[in-house]
Design a protein around this motif. Structure first.
Motif, PDB file in Angstrom:
ATOM      1  N   VAL A  45       0.899  -1.141  -0.069  1.00 17.75           N
ATOM      2  CA  VAL A  45      -0.032  -0.040   0.054  1.00 17.75           C
ATOM      3  C   VAL A  45       0.701   1.282  -0.123  1.00 17.75           C
ATOM      4  CG1 VAL A  45      -1.977   1.248   1.384  1.00 17.75           C
ATOM      5  CG2 VAL A  45      -1.933  -1.218   1.185  1.00 17.75           C
ATOM      6  N   TYR A  46       1.983   1.340   0.893  1.00 15.13           N
ATOM      7  CA  TYR A  46       2.664   2.483   0.850  1.00 15.13           C
ATOM      8  C   TYR A  46       3.383   2.591  -0.319  1.00 15.13           C
ATOM      9  CZ  TYR A  46       2.016   1.602   5.874  1.00 15.13           C
ATOM     10  OH  TYR A  46       1.648   1.113   7.238  1.00 15.13           O
ATOM     11  N   ILE A  47       4.037   1.595  -0.885  1.00 13.41           N
ATOM     12  CA  ILE A  47       4.808   1.875  -2.111  1.00 13.41           C
ATOM     13  C   ILE A  47       3.982   2.198  -3.187  1.00 13.41           C
ATOM     14  CG2 ILE A  47       6.188   0.681  -3.762  1.00 13.41           C
ATOM     15  CD1 ILE A  47       7.547  -0.649  -1.363  1.00 13.41           C
ATOM     16  N   GLY A  48       2.903   1.562  -3.322  1.00 10.67           N
ATOM     17  CA  GLY A  48       1.792   1.802  -4.380  1.00 10.67           C
ATOM     18  C   GLY A  48       1.299   3.434  -4.309  1.00 10.67           C
ATOM     19  N   ALA A  49       1.090   3.721  -3.105  1.00  5.20           N
ATOM     20  CA  ALA A  49       0.933   5.237  -2.740  1.00  5.20           C
ATOM     21  C   ALA A  49       1.931   6.303  -3.561  1.00  5.20           C
ATOM     22  CB  ALA A  49       0.343   5.671  -1.319  1.00  5.20           C
TER      23      ALA A  49
END
Lengths: 522, 338
Positions: free
Chosen positions: A494-498
């Protein structure tokens, strides 16, 4: 130094955090002050003098009020009983004079710099109607960054000390830090000294959770600003700047996208600034609470730019309602019209003035006044129409509890807010009225104005993500806390996708005009 | 203490994974052809055979529209390439030069100096520097907008960086828009200082050229709307300090014969084909006189250049004719005979 710039996010924020984390505890407020002054000076250069002056006035007034309180506390018990009352009265009068002086000085700075040219223009236009009247010309002044924010926060500080709801700062730098604290120096929120100073002057120790949660919120703010707001800006700018070329669906989409842009940008900015403060263990006041789930425009304004509404309610509306002229007006209404008018009319007058001020706070111009009065008119007419509506539809109170009616209310509020946004963004009062007229004229051209189908797809996806996150917050979810309890691969994805979403779909670089934060100009 | 170390390791591992994701995404977003790697046709240099370029011109749009290396090849067999695109900065040029050195060994590097003072919009010096350097170091930032060109079909296609530009980085402009500025190089005795960060990167370019045994030549393309004597003095001071040759073709003594009524397409910001031919000829004469550059015409390994020269001759003849037509019309307008 823009909050979404590389300079702010990396050199400034990371160096400030490292210095703050490595400094001994007693030096940490000093690091925050130093960083705030660097930020402010880098953004405004010599106009930093305004905030230094405002802090000096607020600090001086606060100290004077504190001294008067001390004087009263020490002297009063020593006085004969007969003199105590008159002494208390004298001190109260002195305190009132002192705080009034401070408030007038601060409001004077704001009026002089921000509103004098507009006032002179209005006066000049009125005088034009008289033969041989002089034409007034007033030079416009450079408005220092965040003027409308730090002057009002300085007023709230002095009034709070006067009211005894917070203690006066003993040292100048403490007030200066409060006013210039960089996360709220440009676009707010309007923090209160009493609420913020404990963590500002004695910050908590560096914490891993604060660091990670702060960064997450900053990334979410960047997503709103760079992916949604700045991409919507391309369409919005074209439609509003060249409004005579568009009508019907094109204008309606422009208004809708402007609402999306302003919400994504302003709330995104709040996410960046609150996230920035959270890195340092400081939690500024929240400015948004899912405003588009509001049932009425009144509720909308209690969820949108919350701290401005709260500030005006506490420091303008309430003192106004309790003021002597308003009491005279209430008596007049009671005697000449009746008890219902005595109950309603002063409140409406107070609301009218407050809404006009909300409008004018956004800018010196008729358009902003119209914007404020538009919301006043909606609320006023709503209250006026209520008895008639109940008479026409006796089942209304019952229907109001049903889900479909609540959905209808939310959609109605959304529509009314969009009309308000049209007024707010239009290039003047006549342009706003013309755009409203043009909404009724069918548009036959392509709706892809300055954007392509892929831009629209990103906007739609971004808006959907924004809606889902707001809906989950509305339902009481604490997304960051809930996510932090999930397995590591999911969290990291989720963090890297954001981060990748911001870097890939952000509207930045050579193909885009960088859009400044809208509320930074207020 | 243990929790501190755990947190530091955690953050380090996350940043590592993030960096890998960013560079992987950057790879997939790079253009599939070198034709689109940079503005104008600068990317075409990657399609040239290794170690074939003897003269490398670097600059912004002034260079791209003002210097035609293929003319040198046609006249004297010098192989050159103009690596230039709009708003290319000194920072961009430093990093691009570094990557060009991986494939080419130019004997002369010509740096067009208008990049020293040009800056986009209202950016500060620091903002411009950080933006451009980030672009160069993180491909995802530079190519992020290419997501619009991605399809499921081309996502995993191999990159093909073999496209060659017949004009060798030169973009011929055939329109005319006269400049009426008059004397723009008048002496007011001032010297415009070179911004500190720009100077730092200029110094790095000087060092890079020395390291690769290239001679660095500073030139300024004629530009009546953006150049002046104060800027000339600033660059001259830098050239003197580092012992570099500096040729300012805006100065009367070096004027290649630019007619500002006909040789610019946009009121003196850039040169058109007529202006470019004059400047290229003057610069070519300087190169043949002062640098030991080989005549590669007919040499093995340069067959593609001979082929390109033939195509270029056709292109430039046609462009010059169209430009001359526009120039004649401009003159008639200015003289009131149109």
């Amino acid at each position: 130094m823009s909050y979404n710039s590389f300079i702010y996010l990396f050199p400034f924020l990371s160096v400030s955090w490292l210095l703050w984390a490595l400094a001994p505890q007693k030096w940490r407020p000093g690091v925050l002050l130093g960083a705030s002054l660097v930020f402010y000076y880098a953004s405004t250069q010599r106009y930093i003098v305004y905030i230094l002056l405002a802090a000096a006035v607020a600090w001086g007034i606060g100290l004077l009020l504190e001294r008067l309180n001390d004087l009263q506390a020490q002297t009063r018990p020593l006085l004969p009983a007969a003199e105590r009352k008159s002494f208390k009265k004298q001190v109260a009068a002195l305190k009132k004079m002192t705080v009034t002086g401070g408030v007038v000085t601060m409001a004077g700075i704001l009026l002089f710099v921000k509103y004098l040219p507009f006032g002179a223009r209005v006066l000049s236009q009125l005088l034009e109607t008289l033969p041989g009247a002089p034409v007034l010309t007033v030079p416009s002044f450079v408005q220092p960054m965040g003027l409308s924010f730090f002057t009002l926060m300085a007023i709230s500080y002095m009034v709070d000390v006067y009211r005894g709801t917070c203690k006066a700062a003993g040292r100048y730098w403490q007030v200066l830090l409060f006013l210039s604290f960089w996360p709220h120096a440009v676009e707010g929120p309007f923090d209160r000294y009493g609420a913020l100073s404990p963590s500002l002057l004695d910050p908590p120790r560096p914490a891993y959770r604060d660091l990670t949660f702060g960064i997450q919120r900053i990334v979410w703010g960047l997503f709103k600003k760079m992916v949604i707001a700045d991409r919507a800006n391309m369409y919005v700018k074209a439609v509003f700047d060249d409004w005579t070329q568009y009508s019907g669906a094109a204008t309606a989409l422009g208004v809708l996208l402007y609402t999306l842009q302003l919400y994504a940008e302003f709330s995104g900015c709040m996410d960046i600034v609150c996230g920035s403060a959270e890195l340092f263990g400081i939690h500024p006041a929240e400015n948004f609470r899912q405003p588009f789930f509001s049932a009425t425009v009144g509720e909308f304004w209690r969820r949108w730019h919350i701290t401005l509404g709260a500030w005006l309610r506490e420091y303008v509306f309430q003192p106004l309602i309790l003021s002597k002229p308003m009491q005279v007006f209430t008596s007049f209404c009671r005697e000449k019209v009746g008890p219902t008018a005595a109950r309603q009319w002063p409140v409406w007058a107070g609301l009218g003035i407050t809404w006009a001020l909300i409008g004018l706070w956004h800018g010196a111009g008729w358009l902003y006044l119209l914007y404020g009065l538009y919301y006043f008119a909606l609320q006023w007419l709503g209250e006026l129409a209520e008895p008639a509506l109940i008479r026409l539809a006796p089942g209304l109170p019952g229907w109001r509890k049903t889900r479909p009616y609540k959905l209808f209310q939310v959609l109605r509020t959304f529509l009314l807010v969009n009309l308000g946004m049209l007024i707010f963004r239009a290039n003047g009062v006549w342009a706003a009225l013309d755009m409203l007229r043009r909404l009724t004229i069918p548009y036959e051209g392509s709706l892809l104005i300055k954007v392509d189908a892929r831009d629209m797809a990103v906007l739609a996806a971004g808006a959907l993500v924004l809606f889902l996150v707001d809906w989950l917050h509305h339902r009481g979810h604490q997304l960051r806390a809930e996510l932090s309890a999930r397995p590591l691969p999911l969290r990291w994805a989720v963090y890297i996708g954001a981060v990748l979403a911001v870097m890939i779909f952000g509207a930045y670089g050579d193909n885009y005009d960088p859009a400044a934060f809208i509320y930074a100009q207020f | 203490m243990r929790s501190y170390i755990k947190h530091i390791l955690h953050v380090g591992a996350f940043l590592l994974v993030l960096a890998m994701a960013v560079f992987l995404a950057g790879h997939y977003l790079m253009p599939h052809s070198n034709r689109y790697l940079s503005g104008y046709t600068a990317g075409g240099i990657l399609g040239e055979d290794f170690d074939t370029i003897d003269v490398l011109v670097m600059g912004d749009s002034n260079a791209a529209q003002g210097i035609s290396p293929m003319q040198w090849y046609c006249d004297s067999g010098i192989t050159g390439y103009t690596y230039a695109s709009g708003w290319l900065s000194v920072y961009n040029i430093y990093y691009r030069l570094r990557s060009i050195y991986e494939e080419q060994t130019p004997k002369v590097v010509i740096l067009c100096t208008d990049v020293v003072y040009s800056r986009m919009g209202d950016e500060t010096e620091l903002q411009a520097a950080i933006g451009d350097i980030t672009d160069e170091l993180i491909p995802l930032v530079r190519f992020h907008d290419n997501w619009k060109d991605l399809t499921l079909q081309n996502l995993f296609e191999e990159h093909d960086y073999s496209w060659r530009d017949t004009n060798k980085g030169f973009t011929p402009i055939t329109t005319v828009g006269a400049s009426t500025r008059g004397d723009y190089m008048y002496n007011d005795g001032s010297r415009e200082p070179i911004p500190a960060l720009v100077r730092l990167y200029l110094e790095r370019i000087v060092a890079l050229c020395e390291e690769h045994d290239s001679e660095l030549l500073l030139i300024t393309v004629p530009a009546s709307s953006s150049w002046n004597l104060a800027r000339h003095n600033g660059i001259q001071g830098f050239a003197d300090e580092y012992g570099l040759t500096y040729l300012d073709y805006n100065m009367a003594g070096l004027d290649p014969g630019i007619d500002w009524r006909t040789d610019t397409p946009d009121g003196g910001s850039h040169l058109n084909v007529l202006g470019a031919q004059k400047l290229t000829a003057a610069l070519g004469a300087c190169l043949t006189e002062n640098y030991a550059l080989e005549d590669h015409r007919g040499q093995p390994g340069f067959e593609s250049w001979d082929k390109d020269a033939a195509a270029y001759t056709e292109i430039i003849t046609d462009a010059a004719a169209r430009n001359q037509e526009a120039a004649d019309y401009q003159i008639s307008v200015l003289e009131g005979t149109a």
